[in-house]
Write an enzyme that holds these catalytic residues in place. Structure first.
Site, PDB file in Angstrom:
ATOM      1  N   SER A 266       0.726  -1.401   0.109  1.00  0.00           N
ATOM      2  CA  SER A 266       0.122   0.035   0.091  1.00  0.00           C
ATOM      3  C   SER A 266       0.798   1.148  -0.142  1.00  0.00           C
ATOM      4  CB  SER A 266      -0.835   0.069   1.350  1.00  0.00           C
ATOM      5  OG  SER A 266      -0.133   0.486   2.451  1.00  0.00           O
ATOM      6  N   ASP A 267       0.484   2.361  -0.491  1.00  0.00           N
ATOM      7  CA  ASP A 267       0.939   3.677  -0.309  1.00  0.00           C
ATOM      8  C   ASP A 267       0.844   3.949   1.142  1.00  0.00           C
ATOM      9  OD1 ASP A 267       2.522   5.760  -0.465  1.00  0.00           O
ATOM     10  OD2 ASP A 267       1.677   6.384  -2.336  1.00  0.00           O
ATOM     11  N   TRP A 268       1.531   5.061   1.615  1.00  0.00           N
ATOM     12  CA  TRP A 268       1.558   5.290   3.195  1.00  0.00           C
ATOM     13  C   TRP A 268       0.127   5.600   3.684  1.00  0.00           C
ATOM     14  CZ3 TRP A 268       5.786   7.229   6.223  1.00  0.00           C
ATOM     15  CH2 TRP A 268       5.264   7.493   7.425  1.00  0.00           C
TER      16      TRP A 268
END
Length: 722
Positions: A266-268
């Site tokens: 996932s992105d942040w």
């Protein structure tokens, strides 16, 4: 390959240990390597226990060989099964040696130099203890208001794919386990992050699946075909579903249709952000949707950590999904050789020799030279060594030339334009330097200093632009002109009646009102990196001939955005010769066309095209078309020309763009020298996604174009026979 990892590790792991492998923690969690017996600060606030830290699978943002080795050693001493950590970071366009921003690298039209830049970035990152870089970003971009255009290579799917492949090959090489000077690449952001509405970061994306497949997905596929080991999900929705929880996008398309077997991260905090999107009621539902979709690593939230155990207990999550994710992570660790060599590549002694070496800086300088684009020149450039030059502007003596994604770079050691020009000019005393203004402020004192510096000058060079914080993530802007303070400075200098050359530092195409019209010459520098000043001095003084070409159109005004070369026609296209007909597709207060088109760029010499010929007036599946064009250097200086090949499908089952880039060549030509460029156009290059999403070509008439940019071309026609 997977069975032994399952038997040795997964089979012997508790559910909690498995879930911890899916957790990525940031560097502050490891500021004090040890057994984490006392949990305080951010870990305590997130509800993370010492046992979780001991079993976590990866860490974000730890850099430096000694620090990495200390963290890894402490981790292995406390991890029950001896599973090493993965160390990841955003190494977007350089580690310590900062190369030009990716948008600038794209403007080099030189994939070999792009590959070299990634190889050097990997070498520096690996010796400093990193295993994975969150790059390349291959998002197609058409809206310069979006701050992250600086991370992409432009508005064309074909060219983005060429660079995606080059970056992945540079980062990873051929043998991640055997070559410890490489890092695994994580292609991002999957998918279509660059299509955010209004150019506003994290905003809604709404595309048809056909448009997604035709324009936005090809560069990701090229990166994966080149072997990229990881994929990062995007923050946006795709067809109404956040990408991080989008089962159709991740499990069906990425894993099923494309066969991707690597790690998805996932992105942040994007798993938790599904709640804000309105796609999950709470963190528990977000965790369920992410693991169901196939996301392996939860970056910097505790959604998996806190909720997967109960989801398994309730029978909503099959533990086999978690096992698959753990195996993918362990497989990457094995590919990197971490089970045999947990300190892989990290070496404090070699780190001092390799990082920011003279060899690496020279490579950064060369790429900066190739990336800058000469946008205008009315005989002012190149400068002559004997000229008295006033260098004025907020970037005249600034180290803020690295760009947003350069967290390990050093503005203090970056080569400033003023220092480099002093070194190049015949007499350093003939270079007068003044700030003239700040980035977004100007004082009477600064104006007076600028006037004094310009008073004795033969030519004025204005170094203006955006600060690095005005682009990059979270750097979206509705007004993409230069700040008023700098426009005032330009008007003040123009009023002196002396030749004015402008050097632009920026992370996006700009609305150049008050710049392009006021200047006698404009050199687009972008954020050119650690050696930017040296590269620019050589370009300004003609020691290097500019050869960069735009990979993103510059608008006449922000009101045209998005404006891009490979657009569609309409049922009422604007005629080539302007008339008074109101009822065609046009603006009444602006041209339809951009100020500067895709592929555009000038040189200190000139090139002429002639004799575009085709080997046949037809093409078949088993019979490629040979396209020839002769290019001549008609000027007085050796130079590089980027010959670009475009095609238009005159009639398609769905409408086709007015032009599409299909190939390009770069030529080095001496004054008076000619060269015949030969392209081979195949039927497969004419295929596109039809309304039923099938990929095929249509028989009928096509146009082929060759030229130095997407606007100024020669043309010929052919038919596809089936």
């Amino acid at each position: 390959m997977t069975e032994h990892l399952y038997n040795k590790y997964v089979k012997n792991m508790t559910l909690e240990e498995k879930i911890a492998q899916l957790l990525q923690l940031a560097a502050p969690f490891y500021d004090e390597p040890g057994d984490h017996s006392e949990i305080t600060g951010p870990m305590e606030e997130l509800g993370i226990q010492s046992e979780t830290v001991r079993n976590a699978g990866s860490v974000l943002g730890v850099a430096g060989a000694a620090k990495m080795m200390a963290v890894q050693k402490a981790h292995l001493a406390n991890n029950r099964l001896g599973i090493p950590l993965l160390f990841m970071a955003d190494i977007v366009h350089g580690f310590k040696t900062i190369f030009p921003i990716p948008l600038a690298i794209g403007s080099s039209w030189n994939p070999e130099l792009a590959k070299q830049s990634a190889e050097i970035a990997a070498r520096e990152a690996a010796v400093s203890g990193l295993h994975v870089t969150f790059a390349p970003m291959v998002d197609l971009i058409r809206d310069p208001r979006w701050g992250r255009v600086m991370e992409s290579t432009g508005e064309d799917p074909y060219l983005n794919g060429v660079f995606a492949k080059a970056f992945v090959q540079g980062f990873q090489g051929d043998d991640l386990a055997g070559d410890t000077s490489r890092v695994a690449a994580c292609v991002k952001h999957f998918a279509a992050y660059g299509a955010a509405e209004g150019g506003r970061d994290y905003n809604t994306v709404d595309l048809s699946e056909r448009q997604l497949r035709e324009y936005y997905l090809p560069a990701y596929k090229k990166a994966l075909d080149a072997g990229a080991e990881m994929v990062m999900t995007s923050f946006n929705i795709v067809d109404g579903v956040p990408a991080t929880g989008n089962r159709k996008l991740l499990r069906d398309l990425l894993r099923g249709e494309w066969g991707f077997e690597g790690v998805i991260i996932s992105d942040w905090a994007s798993i938790k952000e599904m709640v804000a999107h309105g796609a999950a009621e709470d963190d528990k539902e977000a965790a369920f949707k992410a693991i169901r979709a196939g996301v392996d690593i939860d970056m910097m939230t505790t959604s998996y950590l806190h909720h997967l155990p109960e989801l398994v207990d309730e029978g909503l999550v099959d533990e086999a999904w978690i096992d698959e994710a753990v195996l993918r992570i362990l497989r990457l660790k094995e590919k990197l050789g971490l089970f045999d060599n947990p300190m892989r590549g990290a070496d404090p002694v070699r780190e001092k020799e390799i990082v920011y070496s003279a060899e690496h800086r020279q490579a950064a300088r060369k790429l900066a030279e190739k990336s800058c684009v000469l946008l205008k020149n009315e005989g002012v450039l190149p400068l002559r060594g004997e000229q008295r030059v006033a260098l004025i502007g907020p970037f005249a003596d600034s180290g803020d030339i690295l760009g947003w994604w350069s967290w390990t770079g050093s503005k203090e050691t970056a080569v400033k334009l003023s220092d480099a020009m002093r070194a190049v000019t015949d007499n350093p005393d003939q270079l007068m330097v003044a700030a003239g203004s700040g980035v977004d402020s100007i004082t009477d004192t600064q104006k007076e200093e600028a006037l004094i510096a310009a008073a004795g000058a033969d030519v004025i060079v204005l170094a203006v632009g955006e600060s690095s914080h005005m682009s990059g993530e979270g750097g979206s802007r509705t007004n993409i002109r230069l700040p008023d303070a700098q426009l005032e400075l330009i008007r003040l200098m123009k009023g002196l009646g002396k030749p004015v050359a402008i050097v632009l530092f920026n992370g996006r195409p700009l609305d150049l009102h008050g710049v392009y019209d006021q200047a006698d010459a404009v050199l687009e520098a972008w954020f050119p990196g650690s050696e930017g000043g040296a590269a620019l001095a050589d370009l300004l003084y003609g020691k290097v001939n500019p050869s960069g070409r735009l990979t993103m159109s510059f608008p006449n005004s922000v009101g045209q955005v998005p404006v891009y070369y490979n657009s569609f026609s309409t049922g009422r296209p604007k005629p080539a010769v302007e008339d008074e007909n109101r009822y065609v597709s046009k603006y009444i207060d602006s041209p339809n066309e951009p100020l500067l088109p895709f592929g555009y760029g000038l040189s200190y010499t000139t090139f002429a095209y002639e004799g575009l010929t085709l080997s046949s007036d037809t093409i078949k599946e088993d019979q490629p078309l040979e396209v020839k064009v002769r290019v001549t250097n008609t000027g007085r200086m050796s130079g590089t020309e980027t010959v670009q090949l475009y095609v238009r499908d005159i009639s398609g089952e769905v409408v086709r763009p007015v032009k599409e880039l299909k190939d390009f060549r770069q030529l080095e030509l001496a004054p008076g020298e000619s060269s015949e460029v030969i392209f081979f156009l195949e039927e497969k290059q004419l295929r596109y996604h039809h309304s039923d999403l099938s990929l095929s070509s249509d028989r009928g008439q096509f146009q082929v174009y060759a030229g130095g940019n997407s606007r100024d071309v020669q043309t010929a026609g052919f038919r596809l026979l089936k």
